[in-house]
Design a protein around this motif. Structure first.
Motif, PDB file in Angstrom:
ATOM      1  N   GLY A   1     -18.144 -29.520 -26.783  1.00 35.81           N
ATOM      2  CA  GLY A   1     -17.888 -30.461 -27.872  1.00 35.81           C
ATOM      3  C   GLY A   1     -19.086 -30.731 -28.763  1.00 35.81           C
ATOM      4  N   LYS A   2     -20.146 -29.954 -28.616  1.00 36.48           N
ATOM      5  CA  LYS A   2     -21.370 -30.212 -29.396  1.00 36.48           C
ATOM      6  C   LYS A   2     -21.136 -30.032 -30.896  1.00 36.48           C
ATOM      7  N   THR A   3     -20.577 -28.892 -31.285  1.00 32.91           N
ATOM      8  CA  THR A   3     -20.386 -28.628 -32.712  1.00 32.91           C
ATOM      9  C   THR A   3     -19.391 -29.601 -33.322  1.00 32.91           C
ATOM     10  N   THR A   4     -18.339 -29.925 -32.597  1.00 37.96           N
ATOM     11  CA  THR A   4     -17.381 -30.924 -33.094  1.00 37.96           C
ATOM     12  C   THR A   4     -18.073 -32.261 -33.319  1.00 37.96           C
ATOM     13  N   THR A   5     -18.914 -32.665 -32.376  1.00 39.43           N
ATOM     14  CA  THR A   5     -19.657 -33.922 -32.529  1.00 39.43           C
ATOM     15  C   THR A   5     -20.539 -33.891 -33.771  1.00 39.43           C
ATOM     16  N   LEU A   6     -21.279 -32.817 -33.954  1.00 40.05           N
ATOM     17  CA  LEU A   6     -22.177 -32.712 -35.102  1.00 40.05           C
ATOM     18  C   LEU A   6     -21.411 -32.731 -36.409  1.00 40.05           C
ATOM     19  N   ARG A   7     -20.278 -32.068 -36.466  1.00 38.78           N
ATOM     20  CA  ARG A   7     -19.492 -32.030 -37.703  1.00 38.78           C
ATOM     21  C   ARG A   7     -18.876 -33.387 -38.019  1.00 38.78           C
ATOM     22  N   CYS A   8     -18.528 -34.138 -36.988  1.00 37.65           N
ATOM     23  CA  CYS A   8     -18.059 -35.512 -37.227  1.00 37.65           C
ATOM     24  C   CYS A   8     -19.188 -36.373 -37.767  1.00 37.65           C
ATOM     25  N   LEU A   9     -20.385 -36.201 -37.217  1.00 30.02           N
ATOM     26  CA  LEU A   9     -21.540 -36.971 -37.686  1.00 30.02           C
ATOM     27  C   LEU A   9     -21.874 -36.649 -39.136  1.00 30.02           C
TER      28      LEU A   9
ATOM     29  N   GLY B   1     -19.800 -35.694 -41.411  1.00 35.51           N
ATOM     30  CA  GLY B   1     -18.706 -35.979 -42.327  1.00 35.51           C
ATOM     31  C   GLY B   1     -17.912 -34.762 -42.734  1.00 35.51           C
ATOM     32  N   ILE B   2     -18.076 -33.646 -42.016  1.00 40.53           N
ATOM     33  CA  ILE B   2     -17.348 -32.425 -42.342  1.00 40.53           C
ATOM     34  C   ILE B   2     -15.919 -32.502 -41.830  1.00 40.53           C
ATOM     35  N   ILE B   3     -15.746 -33.089 -40.663  1.00 40.40           N
ATOM     36  CA  ILE B   3     -14.406 -33.336 -40.134  1.00 40.40           C
ATOM     37  C   ILE B   3     -14.296 -34.815 -39.790  1.00 40.40           C
ATOM     38  N   ALA B   4     -13.075 -35.324 -39.882  1.00 38.93           N
ATOM     39  CA  ALA B   4     -12.853 -36.749 -39.625  1.00 38.93           C
ATOM     40  C   ALA B   4     -12.581 -36.975 -38.145  1.00 38.93           C
ATOM     41  N   PRO B   5     -13.180 -37.990 -37.546  1.00 39.52           N
ATOM     42  CA  PRO B   5     -12.865 -38.297 -36.146  1.00 39.52           C
ATOM     43  C   PRO B   5     -11.449 -38.821 -36.012  1.00 39.52           C
ATOM     44  N   SER B   6     -10.876 -38.640 -34.839  1.00 39.86           N
ATOM     45  CA  SER B   6      -9.550 -39.199 -34.560  1.00 39.86           C
ATOM     46  C   SER B   6      -9.643 -40.664 -34.170  1.00 39.86           C
ATOM     47  N   GLY B   7     -10.827 -41.078 -33.724  1.00 44.34           N
ATOM     48  CA  GLY B   7     -11.046 -42.463 -33.352  1.00 44.34           C
ATOM     49  C   GLY B   7     -12.523 -42.754 -33.262  1.00 44.34           C
ATOM     50  N   GLY B   8     -12.866 -44.044 -33.280  1.00 40.28           N
ATOM     51  CA  GLY B   8     -14.265 -44.442 -33.207  1.00 40.28           C
ATOM     52  C   GLY B   8     -14.937 -44.445 -34.568  1.00 40.28           C
ATOM     53  N   THR B   9     -16.227 -44.751 -34.571  1.00 40.21           N
ATOM     54  CA  THR B   9     -16.973 -44.863 -35.823  1.00 40.21           C
ATOM     55  C   THR B   9     -18.295 -44.117 -35.734  1.00 40.21           C
ATOM     56  N   VAL B  10     -18.743 -43.655 -36.893  1.00 42.21           N
ATOM     57  CA  VAL B  10     -20.048 -43.020 -37.046  1.00 42.21           C
ATOM     58  C   VAL B  10     -20.749 -43.698 -38.217  1.00 42.21           C
ATOM     59  N   SER B  11     -21.943 -44.254 -37.976  1.00 45.47           N
ATOM     60  CA  SER B  11     -22.729 -44.884 -39.032  1.00 45.47           C
ATOM     61  C   SER B  11     -24.036 -44.125 -39.208  1.00 45.47           C
ATOM     62  N   ILE B  12     -24.351 -43.808 -40.454  1.00 49.38           N
ATOM     63  CA  ILE B  12     -25.572 -43.103 -40.821  1.00 49.38           C
ATOM     64  C   ILE B  12     -26.378 -44.004 -41.747  1.00 49.38           C
ATOM     65  N   ALA B  13     -27.557 -44.410 -41.301  1.00 46.23           N
ATOM     66  CA  ALA B  13     -28.430 -45.282 -42.106  1.00 46.23           C
ATOM     67  C   ALA B  13     -27.684 -46.525 -42.591  1.00 46.23           C
TER      68      ALA B  13
ATOM     69  N   ARG C   1     -19.956 -44.887 -32.037  1.00 41.62           N
ATOM     70  CA  ARG C   1     -19.222 -45.758 -31.116  1.00 41.62           C
ATOM     71  C   ARG C   1     -17.836 -45.186 -30.845  1.00 41.62           C
ATOM     72  N   GLU C   2     -17.598 -44.855 -29.574  1.00 40.01           N
ATOM     73  CA  GLU C   2     -16.282 -44.415 -29.100  1.00 40.01           C
ATOM     74  C   GLU C   2     -15.733 -43.240 -29.922  1.00 40.01           C
ATOM     75  N   LEU C   3     -16.599 -42.339 -30.314  1.00 35.97           N
ATOM     76  CA  LEU C   3     -16.171 -41.189 -31.112  1.00 35.97           C
ATOM     77  C   LEU C   3     -15.211 -40.313 -30.302  1.00 35.97           C
ATOM     78  N   THR C   4     -14.047 -40.055 -30.896  1.00 39.28           N
ATOM     79  CA  THR C   4     -13.033 -39.209 -30.277  1.00 39.28           C
ATOM     80  C   THR C   4     -12.493 -38.246 -31.317  1.00 39.28           C
ATOM     81  N   LYS C   5     -12.299 -36.989 -30.919  1.00 40.86           N
ATOM     82  CA  LYS C   5     -11.720 -36.006 -31.816  1.00 40.86           C
ATOM     83  C   LYS C   5     -10.665 -35.208 -31.075  1.00 40.86           C
ATOM     84  N   LEU C   6      -9.433 -35.232 -31.633  1.00 41.73           N
ATOM     85  CA  LEU C   6      -8.309 -34.499 -31.055  1.00 41.73           C
ATOM     86  C   LEU C   6      -7.938 -33.332 -31.951  1.00 41.73           C
ATOM     87  N   TYR C   7      -7.585 -32.230 -31.328  1.00 41.69           N
ATOM     88  CA  TYR C   7      -6.968 -31.105 -32.016  1.00 41.69           C
ATOM     89  C   TYR C   7      -5.596 -30.898 -31.370  1.00 41.69           C
ATOM     90  N   GLY C   8      -4.589 -31.509 -31.965  1.00 41.53           N
ATOM     91  CA  GLY C   8      -3.279 -31.492 -31.322  1.00 41.53           C
ATOM     92  C   GLY C   8      -3.333 -32.252 -30.013  1.00 41.53           C
TER      93      GLY C   8
END
Length: 243
Positions: A39-47, A49-61, A5-12
């Motif tokens: 943004g594919k790899t960034t999305t996968l890494r947020c999912l 748990g390798i990198i933290a999102p800047s905003g939004g939520t990710v739920s697994i199971a 939900r509303e996943l956002t990732k900022l780098y600076g």
């Protein structure tokens, strides 16, 4: 199984992913596609748990990965496009090590059929340096599948595989989905995506360009009716710069 939900990732000042929302249920295979830099790899890494999102939520199971990281990560397997293996552990020792991490108590029962499925049976005592690129990829996938993850995230899983290995890997992915796993498959091989995926998420400049079953995407863009998936992909991502 996967709820974003509303996943956002900022780098600076750069927004790699912006307000991305999607779901993947049990037995579904989501094809994550987009040009390089979308943004594919960034999305996968947020999912994963390798990198933290800047905003939004990710739920697994049912576990929000920022609040319950251990429970969420125990339910998933993330297979990156470049296998990260231990130089001095054999194929079998890799699986036994992963079994200890995930609390798999019947590893000696699970290991032989898994090795056979991925054509690693004859390499069970080999070190990673003795394996081909494709075999190392298969070992990484075997490690990911050992604990029967509810969520399977694959980034270019066919890299380095020969045609026979590609066919068997397609069967492995389809079998995991049929058994109830939620699968995300990121690949530039659009024929693989078209064959295996029940719905698509097309990224363009870190944003969703299209999401849903292919027939729904075409329904929303009637000018794309009758065109190949490659043509549809290029049309949806036409203004995305290559990186």
């Amino acid at each position: 199984m996967i709820a974003v939900r509303e996943l956002t990732k900022l780098y600076g000042d750069f927004t790699a992913v912006r307000s991305l929302s999607f779901d993947v249920g049990p037995g579904e295979v989501l094809g994550l596609v987009g040009p390089n830099g979308a943004g594919k790899t960034t999305t996968l890494r947020c999912l994963a748990g390798i990198i933290a999102p800047s905003g939004g939520t990710v739920s697994i199971a049912g576990h929000e990965i920022q609040r319950e990281p251990l429970a969420a990560k125990r339910a998933l397997a993330f297979i990156p496009d470049e296998p990260h293996l231990f130089d001095y552990l054999s194929v079998e020792e890799h699986l036994r090590f992963i079994a200890r991490l995930y609390g798999v108590t019947n590893v000696e029962e699970r290991m032989p059929p898994l090795l056979d499925e991925l054509e690693l049976g004859e390499k069970r005592r080999a070190l990673p340096g003795e394996l081909s690129r494709g075999m190392r990829q298969k070992l990484a996938i075997a490690c990911g599948l050992l604990h029967d993850p509810a969520v399977l995230i694959l980034d270019e899983p066919l890299t380095g595989l020969d045609p026979g290995g590609m066919r068997r890997m397609r069967a492995t992915i389809a079998a995991r989905a049929a058994a109830g796993s939620a699968v995300i498959l990121s690949s530039h091989l659009l024929h693989l995506v078209e064959e295996l995926c029940s719905k698509l998420l097309v990224l363009r400049r870190g944003q969703c360009a299209a999401y849903g079953p292919l027939e729904e995407i075409i329904g929303a863009h009637p000018e794309l009716a009758g065109r190949s998936l490659e043509d549809i992909f290029l049309a949806l991502t036409a203004d995305a710069p290559a990186v």
